[in-house]
Write a protein that holds these residues in place. Structure first.
Motif, mmCIF file in Angstrom:
data_model
loop_
_atom_site.group_PDB
_atom_site.id
_atom_site.type_symbol
_atom_site.label_atom_id
_atom_site.label_comp_id
_atom_site.label_asym_id
_atom_site.label_seq_id
_atom_site.Cartn_x
_atom_site.Cartn_y
_atom_site.Cartn_z
ATOM 1 N N CYS A 28 0.645 -1.013 0.091
ATOM 2 C CA CYS A 28 0.074 0.030 -0.016
ATOM 3 C C CYS A 28 0.882 1.349 0.058
ATOM 4 O O CYS A 28 1.910 1.283 0.915
ATOM 5 C CB CYS A 28 -0.922 -0.038 1.142
ATOM 6 N N ASN B 291 -7.730 -2.311 -3.313
ATOM 7 C CA ASN B 291 -8.847 -1.335 -3.613
ATOM 8 C C ASN B 291 -9.626 -1.250 -2.317
ATOM 9 O O ASN B 291 -9.933 -0.173 -1.756
ATOM 10 C CB ASN B 291 -9.715 -1.512 -4.757
ATOM 11 N N SER B 292 -10.065 -2.529 -1.670
ATOM 12 C CA SER B 292 -10.650 -2.544 -0.465
ATOM 13 C C SER B 292 -10.260 -2.041 0.422
ATOM 14 O O SER B 292 -10.554 -1.461 1.459
ATOM 15 C CB SER B 292 -11.651 -3.911 -0.261
ATOM 16 N N HIS B 293 -8.916 -2.199 0.559
ATOM 17 C CA HIS B 293 -8.130 -1.827 1.707
ATOM 18 C C HIS B 293 -7.726 -0.226 1.747
ATOM 19 O O HIS B 293 -8.101 0.226 2.850
ATOM 20 C CB HIS B 293 -6.627 -2.318 1.797
ATOM 21 N N THR B 294 -8.076 0.291 0.682
ATOM 22 C CA THR B 294 -7.755 1.661 0.776
ATOM 23 C C THR B 294 -8.911 2.317 1.256
ATOM 24 O O THR B 294 -8.882 3.396 1.750
ATOM 25 C CB THR B 294 -7.593 2.113 -0.931
ATOM 26 N N THR B 295 -10.113 1.764 1.313
ATOM 27 C CA THR B 295 -11.251 2.361 1.816
ATOM 28 C C THR B 295 -11.125 2.388 3.451
ATOM 29 O O THR B 295 -11.858 3.043 4.017
ATOM 30 C CB THR B 295 -12.493 1.658 1.543
ATOM 31 N N SER B 296 -10.093 1.581 4.123
ATOM 32 C CA SER B 296 -10.145 1.411 5.447
ATOM 33 C C SER B 296 -8.673 1.693 5.965
ATOM 34 O O SER B 296 -8.261 1.554 7.135
ATOM 35 C CB SER B 296 -10.545 0.275 6.120
ATOM 36 N N CYS B 297 -7.841 2.026 5.066
ATOM 37 C CA CYS B 297 -6.320 2.449 5.300
ATOM 38 C C CYS B 297 -6.080 3.277 6.333
ATOM 39 O O CYS B 297 -6.673 4.528 5.976
ATOM 40 C CB CYS B 297 -5.422 2.510 3.997
ATOM 41 N N PHE C 15 -4.554 6.646 4.891
ATOM 42 C CA PHE C 15 -5.065 7.409 3.685
ATOM 43 C C PHE C 15 -5.297 8.685 3.915
ATOM 44 O O PHE C 15 -5.820 8.976 5.060
ATOM 45 C CB PHE C 15 -6.181 6.566 3.072
ATOM 46 N N ARG D 207 -6.256 9.167 7.877
ATOM 47 C CA ARG D 207 -7.446 8.569 8.351
ATOM 48 C C ARG D 207 -7.581 8.524 9.973
ATOM 49 O O ARG D 207 -8.364 8.910 10.629
ATOM 50 C CB ARG D 207 -8.135 7.521 7.747
#
Length: 413
Positions: free
Chosen positions: A142, A155-161, A164, A179
């Motif tokens: 990442c 991509n799904s990790h990016t929504t909770s990284c 980020f 975040r």
């Protein structure tokens, strides 16, 4: 002609006739069991074997095997270890089974499954590049937090990284915030956020921007905050007292029956014998109620006796304590009270004593704030001799005493 010469001539003629008979006999092919149906004179067997399809010949590929003519074609094409093998993927030709097997493990054109189990079949020569740049199951880092993830989940990790970058919802001067830091920023650092006074939980309703505005309020409202804090402390103290009262009521036995476990009996008995002042060592039970809204009682025991039972008997008593519902109860107290000492042997023989209160006795009237110090009971409940030497009232240095209150006024025996 001499006799010897004549004999030899007759013998020769006889042998020739025998050979002629033998060579003229009908025989089967030596490969009859393998399936050859030829049969003829013996003299023709040799000629037949030159063409018999069941007769073995050396392999034409020189593998060293002897193969029947009928099987030679299949052997040369499919089973001979020295046959020519053609790769179905690259069309290359290899001589010999070993060379074919080696090629099958290395053919650059053969499509094989990706080792990462992405579901794709790809030519062997392209596999290395696929695993590094194309495989959906390869590990990729990442770019925000540096942790590695499978490519098709990045991509799904990016929504909770947690690292980020996000923008502050209050549009303050900070451009981006990780975040995981955003909540702390909004609560404690954002200067564009209206925040409540830190004394809001005690009643302060002020809201303002962090920094100078909030500092000014804290300075000017210090006396107001102190008043609010004192009011909150008073309320909390009242709540604590109320909660303690509720907890104590929940913990009190309200069944009208108390099972009292007394441990270290021998030690307490000895201690009672050596007590120099008073009426001996008194053991006090926890209070209990006859029902949820009933009378409040408490039992006491003198293991070394009290009054007429001192040094010879165990004495037991019960007294009435001031209760919360005394104003609603009928006085005097008139319930039957029974004491039971449990025999802990396999075939128990318990000791039971009970009494019905005399309504004229002061002990059973509504108690004052200072109840009778002793109460009413049996100074000679059980003798020391019975307790220590008969039955098994003491086990593991422990006795069990039951105090039961019954409104039926029936005396237990």
């Amino acid at each position: 002609m001499s006799k010897f010469a004549k004999f030899r001539l007759n013998y020769f003629v006889s042998d020739c006739e025998k050979d002629k008979d033998i060579m003229g006999s009908v025989v089967y092919c030596i490969h009859h069991k393998e399936g050859c149906k030829w049969s003829d004179q013996l003299r023709r067997l040799k000629g037949h074997l030159q063409t018999c399809k069941y007769d073995a010949l050396p392999c034409t590929n020189h593998c060293g095997a002897q193969i029947a003519r009928i099987l030679m074609d299949d052997h040369v094409r499919y089973t001979c270890i020295e046959r020519v093998i053609k790769c179905e993927y690259c069309n290359g030709e290899m001589k010999g089974e070993a060379a074919g097997e080696e090629h099958s493990r290395t053919c650059p054109v053969e499509p094989i499954h990706c080792e990462a189990k992405c579901g794709i079949k790809i030519p062997r020569r392209m596999l290395a590049k696929h695993k590094v740049t194309e495989c959906s199951k390869r590990l990729v880092p990442c770019r925000h937090c540096g942790r590695q993830f499978v490519a098709d989940t990045i991509n799904s990790h990016t929504t909770s990284c947690p690292r980020f970058p996000l923008t502050c919802p209050n549009r303050c001067e900070i451009v981006t915030i990780a975040r995981e830091d955003l909540e702390h920023h909004i609560k404690h650092a954002c200067h564009s956020m209206l925040t409540s006074c830190s004394f809001k939980d005690v009643g302060c309703r002020f809201k303002g921007l962090r920094g100078k505005q909030m500092d000014t309020h804290m300075e000017e409202a210090s006396q107001q905050h102190l008043t609010l804090m004192c009011s909150m402390v008073t309320k909390q103290q009242q709540q604590i007292v109320s909660m303690k009262k509720v907890i104590n009521n929940l913990a009190v036995n309200q069944s009208g029956t108390l099972i009292w476990k007394i441990s270290d009996v021998l030690e307490k008995l000895e201690e009672g014998r050596h007590k120099l002042c008073g009426d001996g060592l008194e053991l006090i039970s926890s209070p209990f109620y006859t029902s949820q809204f009933g009378y409040k009682l408490q039992a006491s025991v003198f293991l070394n006796g009290n009054g007429s039972g001192e040094n010879t008997h165990v004495s037991v008593y019960i007294k009435i304590l001031p209760g919360e519902f005394d104003a609603l109860l009928k006085w005097s107290f008139s319930h039957t009270v029974s004491f039971t000492l449990f025999d802990q042997s396999e075939k128990p023989c318990n000791i039971v004593e009970s009494f019905v209160p005399d309504p004229s006795w002061e002990n059973f009237q509504r108690p004052s704030t200072q109840p009778d110090s002793l109460g009413f009971g049996f100074p000679k409940f059980v003798s020391h001799e019975t307790l220590l030497k008969k039955r098994q009232f003491i086990k593991d240095d422990t006795i069990f005493l039951r105090i039961k209150v019954d409104p039926s006024k029936i005396v237990a025996v």
